[in-house]
Design a protein around this motif. Structure first.
Motif, PDB file in Angstrom:
ATOM      1  N   HIS A 237       0.868  -1.180   0.000  1.00 21.42           N
ATOM      2  CA  HIS A 237       0.000   0.000   0.000  1.00 21.42           C
ATOM      3  C   HIS A 237       0.906   1.233   0.000  1.00 21.42           C
ATOM      4  CE1 HIS A 237      -2.830   3.041   1.396  1.00 21.42           C
ATOM      5  NE2 HIS A 237      -3.826   2.186   1.170  1.00 21.42           N
ATOM      6  N   VAL A 238       0.849   1.997  -1.073  1.00 16.31           N
ATOM      7  CA  VAL A 238       1.835   3.051  -1.290  1.00 16.31           C
ATOM      8  C   VAL A 238       1.742   4.162  -0.235  1.00 16.31           C
ATOM      9  CG1 VAL A 238       0.406   4.349  -2.937  1.00 16.31           C
ATOM     10  CG2 VAL A 238       2.907   4.551  -3.020  1.00 16.31           C
ATOM     11  N   GLU A 239       0.545   4.581   0.126  1.00 15.24           N
ATOM     12  CA  GLU A 239       0.417   5.633   1.138  1.00 15.24           C
ATOM     13  C   GLU A 239       0.925   5.147   2.491  1.00 15.24           C
ATOM     14  OE1 GLU A 239      -0.481   8.824   1.102  1.00 15.24           O
ATOM     15  OE2 GLU A 239      -0.672   8.827  -1.079  1.00 15.24           O
ATOM     16  N   ALA A 240       0.690   3.880   2.786  1.00 15.81           N
ATOM     17  CA  ALA A 240       1.190   3.317   4.041  1.00 15.81           C
ATOM     18  C   ALA A 240       2.713   3.308   4.051  1.00 15.81           C
ATOM     19  CB  ALA A 240       0.651   1.906   4.238  1.00 15.81           C
TER      20      ALA A 240
ATOM     21  N   ASP B 225      14.803   6.139  12.804  1.00 18.22           N
ATOM     22  CA  ASP B 225      15.727   5.279  12.050  1.00 18.22           C
ATOM     23  C   ASP B 225      15.701   5.734  10.598  1.00 18.22           C
ATOM     24  OD1 ASP B 225      16.992   3.255  10.586  1.00 18.22           O
ATOM     25  OD2 ASP B 225      16.283   1.670  11.922  1.00 18.22           O
ATOM     26  N   HIS B 226      16.679   6.538  10.210  1.00 15.99           N
ATOM     27  CA  HIS B 226      16.673   7.113   8.868  1.00 15.99           C
ATOM     28  C   HIS B 226      16.913   6.077   7.780  1.00 15.99           C
ATOM     29  CE1 HIS B 226      17.710  11.032  11.114  1.00 15.99           C
ATOM     30  NE2 HIS B 226      16.430  11.028  10.800  1.00 15.99           N
ATOM     31  N   ASP B 227      17.664   5.043   8.085  1.00 19.22           N
ATOM     32  CA  ASP B 227      17.882   3.988   7.084  1.00 19.22           C
ATOM     33  C   ASP B 227      16.562   3.294   6.744  1.00 19.22           C
ATOM     34  OD1 ASP B 227      20.589   4.492   6.927  1.00 19.22           O
ATOM     35  OD2 ASP B 227      21.116   2.999   8.444  1.00 19.22           O
ATOM     36  N   THR B 228      15.778   2.984   7.780  1.00 15.51           N
ATOM     37  CA  THR B 228      14.483   2.337   7.547  1.00 15.51           C
ATOM     38  C   THR B 228      13.536   3.294   6.847  1.00 15.51           C
ATOM     39  OG1 THR B 228      14.782   0.976   9.529  1.00 15.51           O
ATOM     40  CG2 THR B 228      12.553   1.155   8.660  1.00 15.51           C
ATOM     41  N   ALA B 229      13.578   4.575   7.215  1.00 17.76           N
ATOM     42  CA  ALA B 229      12.746   5.577   6.539  1.00 17.76           C
ATOM     43  C   ALA B 229      13.052   5.599   5.045  1.00 17.76           C
ATOM     44  CB  ALA B 229      12.988   6.957   7.152  1.00 17.76           C
ATOM     45  N   VAL B 230      14.341   5.572   4.720  1.00 18.91           N
ATOM     46  CA  VAL B 230      14.753   5.582   3.313  1.00 18.91           C
ATOM     47  C   VAL B 230      14.203   4.370   2.565  1.00 18.91           C
ATOM     48  CG1 VAL B 230      16.747   5.328   1.773  1.00 18.91           C
ATOM     49  CG2 VAL B 230      16.786   7.017   3.635  1.00 18.91           C
ATOM     50  N   GLU B 231      14.245   3.210   3.210  1.00 16.23           N
ATOM     51  CA  GLU B 231      13.760   1.990   2.549  1.00 16.23           C
ATOM     52  C   GLU B 231      12.279   2.099   2.213  1.00 16.23           C
ATOM     53  OE1 GLU B 231      15.617  -0.478   1.388  1.00 16.23           O
ATOM     54  OE2 GLU B 231      17.288   0.793   2.061  1.00 16.23           O
ATOM     55  N   TRP B 232      11.503   2.619   3.154  1.00 20.29           N
ATOM     56  CA  TRP B 232      10.062   2.739   2.880  1.00 20.29           C
ATOM     57  C   TRP B 232       9.790   3.816   1.838  1.00 20.29           C
ATOM     58  CZ3 TRP B 232       7.134  -1.104   3.674  1.00 20.29           C
ATOM     59  CH2 TRP B 232       7.315  -1.948   4.769  1.00 20.29           C
ATOM     60  N   TYR B 233      10.522   4.918   1.897  1.00 20.29           N
ATOM     61  CA  TYR B 233      10.361   5.955   0.877  1.00 20.29           C
ATOM     62  C   TYR B 233      10.696   5.398  -0.513  1.00 20.29           C
ATOM     63  CZ  TYR B 233       9.889   9.844   4.251  1.00 20.29           C
ATOM     64  OH  TYR B 233       9.466  10.711   5.224  1.00 20.29           O
ATOM     65  N   LYS B 234      11.732   4.592  -0.583  1.00 24.52           N
ATOM     66  CA  LYS B 234      12.132   4.021  -1.876  1.00 24.52           C
ATOM     67  C   LYS B 234      11.037   3.121  -2.440  1.00 24.52           C
ATOM     68  CE  LYS B 234      17.205   4.024  -1.509  1.00 24.52           C
ATOM     69  NZ  LYS B 234      18.410   3.174  -1.367  1.00 24.52           N
ATOM     70  N   LEU B 235      10.437   2.313  -1.580  1.00 28.54           N
ATOM     71  CA  LEU B 235       9.366   1.423  -2.037  1.00 28.54           C
ATOM     72  C   LEU B 235       8.185   2.232  -2.566  1.00 28.54           C
ATOM     73  CD1 LEU B 235       9.447  -1.287   0.777  1.00 28.54           C
ATOM     74  CD2 LEU B 235       9.985  -1.642  -1.655  1.00 28.54           C
ATOM     75  N   ALA B 236       7.839   3.303  -1.845  1.00 29.22           N
ATOM     76  CA  ALA B 236       6.724   4.134  -2.288  1.00 29.22           C
ATOM     77  C   ALA B 236       7.081   4.895  -3.564  1.00 29.22           C
ATOM     78  CB  ALA B 236       6.323   5.104  -1.181  1.00 29.22           C
TER      79      ALA B 236
ATOM     80  N   ALA C  30       9.104   4.028  -5.851  1.00 26.34           N
ATOM     81  CA  ALA C  30       9.132   3.096  -6.988  1.00 26.34           C
ATOM     82  C   ALA C  30       7.737   2.906  -7.583  1.00 26.34           C
ATOM     83  CB  ALA C  30       9.697   1.744  -6.545  1.00 26.34           C
ATOM     84  N   GLN C  31       6.711   3.230  -6.790  1.00 24.19           N
ATOM     85  CA  GLN C  31       5.333   3.142  -7.293  1.00 24.19           C
ATOM     86  C   GLN C  31       4.852   4.502  -7.802  1.00 24.19           C
ATOM     87  OE1 GLN C  31       2.404   0.511  -5.310  1.00 24.19           O
ATOM     88  NE2 GLN C  31       3.811   0.538  -3.560  1.00 24.19           N
ATOM     89  N   GLY C  32       5.785   5.448  -7.886  1.00 24.20           N
ATOM     90  CA  GLY C  32       5.438   6.754  -8.434  1.00 24.20           C
ATOM     91  C   GLY C  32       4.947   7.758  -7.414  1.00 24.20           C
ATOM     92  N   HIS C  33       5.165   7.493  -6.128  1.00 21.59           N
ATOM     93  CA  HIS C  33       4.692   8.407  -5.084  1.00 21.59           C
ATOM     94  C   HIS C  33       5.614   9.622  -5.026  1.00 21.59           C
ATOM     95  CE1 HIS C  33       3.532   9.820  -1.034  1.00 21.59           C
ATOM     96  NE2 HIS C  33       2.373   9.256  -1.321  1.00 21.59           N
ATOM     97  N   ILE C  34       5.095  10.768  -5.438  1.00 18.53           N
ATOM     98  CA  ILE C  34       5.906  11.972  -5.624  1.00 18.53           C
ATOM     99  C   ILE C  34       6.502  12.471  -4.306  1.00 18.53           C
ATOM    100  CG2 ILE C  34       5.848  14.405  -6.329  1.00 18.53           C
ATOM    101  CD1 ILE C  34       3.695  13.589  -8.381  1.00 18.53           C
ATOM    102  N   GLU C  35       5.662  12.510  -3.238  1.00 22.14           N
ATOM    103  CA  GLU C  35       6.150  13.033  -1.958  1.00 22.14           C
ATOM    104  C   GLU C  35       7.289  12.184  -1.401  1.00 22.14           C
ATOM    105  OE1 GLU C  35       3.064  12.590  -2.743  1.00 22.14           O
ATOM    106  OE2 GLU C  35       1.899  14.409  -2.340  1.00 22.14           O
ATOM    107  N   SER C  36       7.225  10.870  -1.629  1.00 24.05           N
ATOM    108  CA  SER C  36       8.299   9.993  -1.145  1.00 24.05           C
ATOM    109  C   SER C  36       9.601  10.297  -1.872  1.00 24.05           C
ATOM    110  CB  SER C  36       7.920   8.525  -1.345  1.00 24.05           C
ATOM    111  OG  SER C  36       6.841   8.180  -0.512  1.00 24.05           O
ATOM    112  N   GLY C  37       9.481  10.505  -3.178  1.00 21.08           N
ATOM    113  CA  GLY C  37      10.666  10.866  -3.945  1.00 21.08           C
ATOM    114  C   GLY C  37      11.258  12.179  -3.474  1.00 21.08           C
TER     115      GLY C  37
END
Length: 330
Positions: free
Chosen positions: A277-280, A297-308, A310-317
């Motif tokens: 779920h991209v928003e999640a 945990d910035h490393d974990t934050a980065v991993e979730w942002y990357k997953l989102a 990759a689905q085109g989520h602009i704010e995560s990018g």
């Protein structure tokens, strides 16, 4: 002789008191609220708990008077403090659904419990809800089942429906669709419309579309009808709906009808994120970046942002770029 006169005076006064109360109670039941208020107000002022209860109900519902939650709270409190079980339940409702700063889930739970322990089925059902969703108390499936089952066995129809829901989703009990059907049937036979719908869905699963329930729950959340939203979304989340899980995460994060709880919000958001779920995924990134309900945990934050992302989520990018500038991303 004077003692006999005094005794007779007390007896006659008691009879008059009882007659006035009965007249007021009968007027309330026939919806003659003006007469009910006229007869019961003096008795309530004299400390009669039953009269105070009726006044509390009239102000709570706006029956014959302008709806006034402060007056409802005043009279319900006076009766509740005398041990009046139904007044205790009404007071719990007033605290649970009050607006703004007057809302107090701890007080609501306290009064629901006092009423429930006297056998008041609606209070037992509401106390079960508080445990089911972790409102004012730690979330506790076993306690939820205990109180909801007591209310259902006491023939409180909403609790019968809720017990069916617990068996259908397997919350606090082993999932058992047969028991779910039984309790839905009991509630449906007493005219509970939602039970009729759930019963039809169980009996014709090929015609059931989870999106209908999900849409209803999300619309209730959007309108601010959080009790209805919880009732619809929680079972769906338990059954694995990512949309429902994400919605619950939002509700616990924003204290929408529940006690604000970042840890519970993180749990439901994680369940949804693990289903892609991209928003999640985006919100988990925020939670780990800033330490909301989790250890920062910035490393974990980065991993979730990357997953989102990759689905085109602009704010995560965008957040990834900001973190890169701050040297959180190699």
């Amino acid at each position: 002789m004077k003692y006999i006169v005094l005794f007779l005076s007390i007896v006659l006064s008691s009879f008059a008191f009882a007659a006035d109360f009965q007249k007021g109670a009968d007027a309330f039941k026939t919806e003659d609220y003006a007469l009910a208020m006229e007869e019961l107000s003096p008795l309530a002022e004299q400390g009669d708990a039953e009269a105070q209860f009726y006044l509390g109900v009239m102000y709570f519902k706006g029956s014959g008077v302008s709806q006034d939650y402060e007056a409802a709270t005043k009279w319900s409190t006076l009766a509740a403090e005398q041990g009046h079980a139904r007044a205790q339940h009404i007071l719990g409702l007033l605290y649970r659904y009050a607006e703004g700063d007057k809302r107090d889930y701890l007080e609501a739970t306290k009064w629901f419990r006092l009423s429930a322990e006297q056998g008041e089925a609606p209070a037992q059902s509401n106390l079960g809800d508080m445990y089911r969703y972790g409102i004012g108390v730690p979330q506790d499936d076993a306690a939820a089942v205990k109180w909801i089952k007591l209310a259902a066995e006491g023939n409180y129809v909403p609790a019968q429906f809720n017990l069916g829901s617990l068996y259908q989703s397997g919350q606090g009990v082993s999932q058992d669709l047969d028991y779910a059907e039984i309790w839905y049937q009991v509630a449906a036979e007493q005219g509970f419309e939602k039970a009729k719908i759930k019963l039809a869905q169980l009996r014709s699963p090929e015609s059931y579309n989870i999106q209908d329930d999900l849409k209803y729950g999300l619309e209730a959340q959007k309108k601010g009808d959080y009790s209805e939203a919880l009732a619809e979304l929680y079972p769906l989340a338990m059954q694995g709906s990512a949309e429902a899980q994400f919605a619950l995460g939002v509700m616990y994060r924003r204290a929408q009808g529940v006690t604000k709880d970042e840890a519970v919000a993180q749990k439901w958001t994680l369940f949804a994120a693990e289903q892609n779920h991209v928003e999640a995924q985006y919100f988990l990134g925020i939670m780990y970046q800033f330490g909301f309900g989790v250890t920062e945990d910035h490393d974990t934050a980065v991993e979730w942002y990357k997953l989102a992302a990759a689905q085109g989520h602009i704010e995560s990018g965008g957040n990834l770029k900001k973190m890169a500038l701050l040297r959180f991303v190699e």
